[in-house]
Design a protein around this motif. Structure first.
Motif, PDB file in Angstrom:
ATOM      1  N   VAL A 168     -36.409 111.541  84.705  1.00  0.00           N
ATOM      2  CA  VAL A 168     -35.307 110.820  85.356  1.00  0.00           C
ATOM      3  C   VAL A 168     -35.851 109.707  86.239  1.00  0.00           C
ATOM      4  O   VAL A 168     -35.368 108.562  86.207  1.00  0.00           O
ATOM      5  N   GLN A 169     -36.864 110.022  87.018  1.00  0.00           N
ATOM      6  CA  GLN A 169     -37.389 109.040  87.971  1.00  0.00           C
ATOM      7  C   GLN A 169     -38.146 107.905  87.281  1.00  0.00           C
ATOM      8  O   GLN A 169     -38.045 106.746  87.681  1.00  0.00           O
ATOM      9  N   PHE A 170     -38.893 108.220  86.229  1.00  0.00           N
ATOM     10  CA  PHE A 170     -39.599 107.159  85.510  1.00  0.00           C
ATOM     11  C   PHE A 170     -38.606 106.247  84.792  1.00  0.00           C
ATOM     12  O   PHE A 170     -38.793 105.026  84.754  1.00  0.00           O
ATOM     13  N   ALA A 171     -37.554 106.841  84.205  1.00  0.00           N
ATOM     14  CA  ALA A 171     -36.540 106.027  83.537  1.00  0.00           C
ATOM     15  C   ALA A 171     -35.832 105.117  84.533  1.00  0.00           C
ATOM     16  O   ALA A 171     -35.566 103.941  84.254  1.00  0.00           O
ATOM     17  N   ARG A 172     -35.529 105.651  85.698  1.00  0.00           N
ATOM     18  CA  ARG A 172     -34.920 104.826  86.750  1.00  0.00           C
ATOM     19  C   ARG A 172     -35.866 103.708  87.166  1.00  0.00           C
ATOM     20  O   ARG A 172     -35.462 102.551  87.340  1.00  0.00           O
ATOM     21  N   HIS A 173     -37.148 104.027  87.314  1.00  0.00           N
ATOM     22  CA  HIS A 173     -38.156 103.038  87.693  1.00  0.00           C
ATOM     23  C   HIS A 173     -38.195 101.877  86.700  1.00  0.00           C
ATOM     24  O   HIS A 173     -38.401 100.717  87.092  1.00  0.00           O
ATOM     25  N   LEU A 174     -37.973 102.187  85.427  1.00  0.00           N
ATOM     26  CA  LEU A 174     -37.998 101.161  84.391  1.00  0.00           C
ATOM     27  C   LEU A 174     -36.684 100.391  84.286  1.00  0.00           C
ATOM     28  O   LEU A 174     -36.594  99.426  83.521  1.00  0.00           O
ATOM     29  N   GLY A 175     -35.665 100.815  85.028  1.00  0.00           N
ATOM     30  CA  GLY A 175     -34.402 100.095  85.032  1.00  0.00           C
ATOM     31  C   GLY A 175     -33.407 100.545  83.990  1.00  0.00           C
ATOM     32  O   GLY A 175     -32.429  99.840  83.709  1.00  0.00           O
ATOM     33  N   ALA A 176     -33.600 101.737  83.419  1.00  0.00           N
ATOM     34  CA  ALA A 176     -32.671 102.253  82.414  1.00  0.00           C
ATOM     35  C   ALA A 176     -31.458 102.884  83.078  1.00  0.00           C
ATOM     36  O   ALA A 176     -31.464 103.229  84.265  1.00  0.00           O
ATOM     37  N   HIS A 177     -30.386 103.040  82.299  1.00  0.00           N
ATOM     38  CA  HIS A 177     -29.215 103.797  82.721  1.00  0.00           C
ATOM     39  C   HIS A 177     -29.463 105.246  82.315  1.00  0.00           C
ATOM     40  O   HIS A 177     -29.594 105.555  81.116  1.00  0.00           O
ATOM     41  N   VAL A 178     -29.508 106.147  83.291  1.00  0.00           N
ATOM     42  CA  VAL A 178     -29.972 107.511  83.066  1.00  0.00           C
ATOM     43  C   VAL A 178     -28.809 108.491  83.088  1.00  0.00           C
ATOM     44  O   VAL A 178     -28.057 108.562  84.064  1.00  0.00           O
ATOM     45  N   ILE A 179     -28.679 109.256  81.993  1.00  0.00           N
ATOM     46  CA  ILE A 179     -27.699 110.327  81.911  1.00  0.00           C
ATOM     47  C   ILE A 179     -28.474 111.641  81.811  1.00  0.00           C
ATOM     48  O   ILE A 179     -29.366 111.779  80.968  1.00  0.00           O
ATOM     49  N   ALA A 180     -28.150 112.589  82.680  1.00  0.00           N
ATOM     50  CA  ALA A 180     -28.918 113.829  82.782  1.00  0.00           C
ATOM     51  C   ALA A 180     -28.030 115.025  82.515  1.00  0.00           C
ATOM     52  O   ALA A 180     -26.867 115.051  82.947  1.00  0.00           O
ATOM     53  N   THR A 181     -28.561 116.030  81.817  1.00  0.00           N
ATOM     54  CA  THR A 181     -27.845 117.295  81.682  1.00  0.00           C
ATOM     55  C   THR A 181     -28.485 118.332  82.590  1.00  0.00           C
ATOM     56  O   THR A 181     -29.713 118.445  82.675  1.00  0.00           O
ATOM     57  N   ALA A 182     -27.627 119.069  83.291  1.00  0.00           N
ATOM     58  CA  ALA A 182     -28.061 120.133  84.198  1.00  0.00           C
ATOM     59  C   ALA A 182     -26.813 120.867  84.656  1.00  0.00           C
ATOM     60  O   ALA A 182     -25.693 120.381  84.479  1.00  0.00           O
ATOM     61  N   SER A 183     -26.994 122.030  85.275  1.00  0.00           N
ATOM     62  CA  SER A 183     -25.850 122.728  85.840  1.00  0.00           C
ATOM     63  C   SER A 183     -25.280 121.910  86.991  1.00  0.00           C
ATOM     64  O   SER A 183     -25.978 121.098  87.615  1.00  0.00           O
ATOM     65  N   ALA A 184     -24.001 122.112  87.288  1.00  0.00           N
ATOM     66  CA  ALA A 184     -23.300 121.283  88.270  1.00  0.00           C
ATOM     67  C   ALA A 184     -23.972 121.287  89.639  1.00  0.00           C
ATOM     68  O   ALA A 184     -23.964 120.273  90.347  1.00  0.00           O
ATOM     69  N   ALA A 185     -24.571 122.414  90.014  1.00  0.00           N
ATOM     70  CA  ALA A 185     -25.199 122.497  91.333  1.00  0.00           C
ATOM     71  C   ALA A 185     -26.362 121.529  91.488  1.00  0.00           C
ATOM     72  O   ALA A 185     -26.712 121.142  92.610  1.00  0.00           O
ATOM     73  N   ARG A 186     -26.954 121.115  90.368  1.00  0.00           N
ATOM     74  CA  ARG A 186     -28.100 120.201  90.419  1.00  0.00           C
ATOM     75  C   ARG A 186     -27.690 118.722  90.421  1.00  0.00           C
ATOM     76  O   ARG A 186     -28.518 117.852  90.648  1.00  0.00           O
ATOM     77  N   HIS A 187     -26.421 118.433  90.169  1.00  0.00           N
ATOM     78  CA  HIS A 187     -26.005 117.046  89.995  1.00  0.00           C
ATOM     79  C   HIS A 187     -26.231 116.165  91.226  1.00  0.00           C
ATOM     80  O   HIS A 187     -26.748 115.045  91.092  1.00  0.00           O
ATOM     81  N   PRO A 188     -25.876 116.593  92.442  1.00  0.00           N
ATOM     82  CA  PRO A 188     -26.122 115.725  93.600  1.00  0.00           C
ATOM     83  C   PRO A 188     -27.594 115.357  93.765  1.00  0.00           C
ATOM     84  O   PRO A 188     -27.926 114.198  94.058  1.00  0.00           O
ATOM     85  N   TRP A 189     -28.463 116.341  93.570  1.00  0.00           N
ATOM     86  CA  TRP A 189     -29.906 116.069  93.692  1.00  0.00           C
ATOM     87  C   TRP A 189     -30.381 115.113  92.608  1.00  0.00           C
ATOM     88  O   TRP A 189     -31.134 114.175  92.881  1.00  0.00           O
ATOM     89  N   LEU A 190     -29.938 115.318  91.368  1.00  0.00           N
ATOM     90  CA  LEU A 190     -30.360 114.435  90.289  1.00  0.00           C
ATOM     91  C   LEU A 190     -29.912 112.999  90.529  1.00  0.00           C
ATOM     92  O   LEU A 190     -30.639 112.043  90.231  1.00  0.00           O
ATOM     93  N   LYS A 191     -28.731 112.827  91.091  1.00  0.00           N
ATOM     94  CA  LYS A 191     -28.278 111.476  91.387  1.00  0.00           C
ATOM     95  C   LYS A 191     -29.079 110.859  92.532  1.00  0.00           C
ATOM     96  O   LYS A 191     -29.324 109.646  92.556  1.00  0.00           O
TER      97      LYS A 191
END
Length: 322
Positions: A168-191
């Motif tokens: 997620v972080q490397f994709a963000r670093h490269l300027g991509a639009h990142v969509i992540a799958t995870a349980s709902a409790a992890r969503h705030p942290w992933l964002k």
């Protein structure tokens, strides 16, 4: 304990976490071009418990006894003849020898000097040991294999895990639009760490609401709800699926061809140059390292049990030396 012995986690047979035990073994001696590293911490990865049970890298390692582990953070204790890039006292981290035996669950490890990189200055050894295998997997899939570019759309499955949170972080670093799958409790942290969108895999099938994806980094595989095959449905024509856990079956390859998309297997390799770049990103504050829990060397079995639960955020780490 004599100076030529050390503690290491050894298994004499394939099986559950109970086969892991600490015993005294001979301390390794560095050959020319190698360094001896005193291990302060060793990261734990899914390949470890898979190999312990007889899958993973077991086919390459052969029958036990052997010592698991590939992630190391520690201090150079001795250098072999010809080494010019490192010296005694250097703090280093690395993923030596993978996929061959590296013996990381031990007090000392030897490996070629150029398979190590200097530890990120802003990390302690515990957090540094969480980086190499997971971060190199993420880097080599996102950067070297997918050649992800700014503006592209990437889907990362199991995004809250060890590899996933780096991807997620490397994709963000490269300027991509990142969509992540995870349980709902992890969503705030992933964002917080770079995901633009997050999908709760426990309630939503990602292929029902996602489309026009350039790259899928699949860290789950077809063994779990046919995640790789389902990923083909979200790719744009010519898009790429990087299938990490189990590679590409003939059925998956045929489905990709029929869908007009590309698919490739992947296996991580030692890469000190990439580790140096990753360390720079960490020290610059662009990448964070998540460690959920640590265990002493003697509790390697308990650490495997925790990891096999499949509900960890980031990484688990064994502490070896102060």
């Amino acid at each position: 304990m004599s100076a030529d012995m050390m503690r290491a986690v050894v298994q004499d047979t394939f099986g559950g976490p109970e086969v892991l035990r600490v015993q005294q073994v001979a301390r390794p001696v560095p050959l020319p071009t190698e360094v001896l590293v005193r291990v302060h911490a060793a990261g734990i990865n899914p390949v470890d418990w898979k190999t312990r049970g007889g899958t993973g890298m077991a086919g390459l390692l052969g029958e036990p006894p052997f010592t698991l582990g590939w992630d190391v953070s520690g201090v150079v204790e001795e250098v072999g003849f010809g080494v010019t890039t490192l010296k005694v006292g250097d703090e280093v981290y690395g993923m030596p020898w993978f996929p061959r035996v590296a013996n990381a669950y031990a007090e000392y490890v030897t490996a070629p000097a150029r398979q190590w990189a200097r530890k990120p200055a802003t990390l302690d050894h515990v957090h540094a040991a969480a980086v190499p295998l997971a971060a190199l997997t993420a880097w080599q899939t996102v950067v070297d294999t997918a050649h992800l570019r700014a503006g592209q759309r990437v889907l990362i499955t199991a995004a809250a895990g060890g590899v996933g949170h780096f991807a997620v972080q490397f994709a963000r670093h490269l300027g991509a639009h990142v969509i992540a799958t995870a349980s709902a409790a992890r969503h705030p942290w992933l964002k917080e760490i770079g995901a633009d969108e997050a999908v709760d895999y426990t309630t939503t099938r990602f292929e029902d609401g996602i489309k026009d994806i350039d790259v899928v980094i699949d860290l789950v595989g077809d063994a779990h709800d046919r995640t790789s095959t389902r990923s083909l449905k979200v790719l744009r024509p010519g898009g790429l699926l990087v299938a990490v856990p189990a590679g590409v079956s003939p059925e998956l390859a045929a489905a990709a061809e029929a869908a007009g998309v590309r698919v490739t297997p992947f296996l991580v390799e030692p890469d000190s140059t990439a580790l140096t770049t990753i360390a720079d990103l960490i020290d610059a504050g662009e990448v964070v390292v998540e460690v959920e829990e640590t265990f002493p060397l003697e509790q390697a079995g308990a650490a495997h049990t925790r990891g096999e639960s499949g509900r960890t955020r980031g990484k688990l780490v064994l502490t070896v030396a102060d």
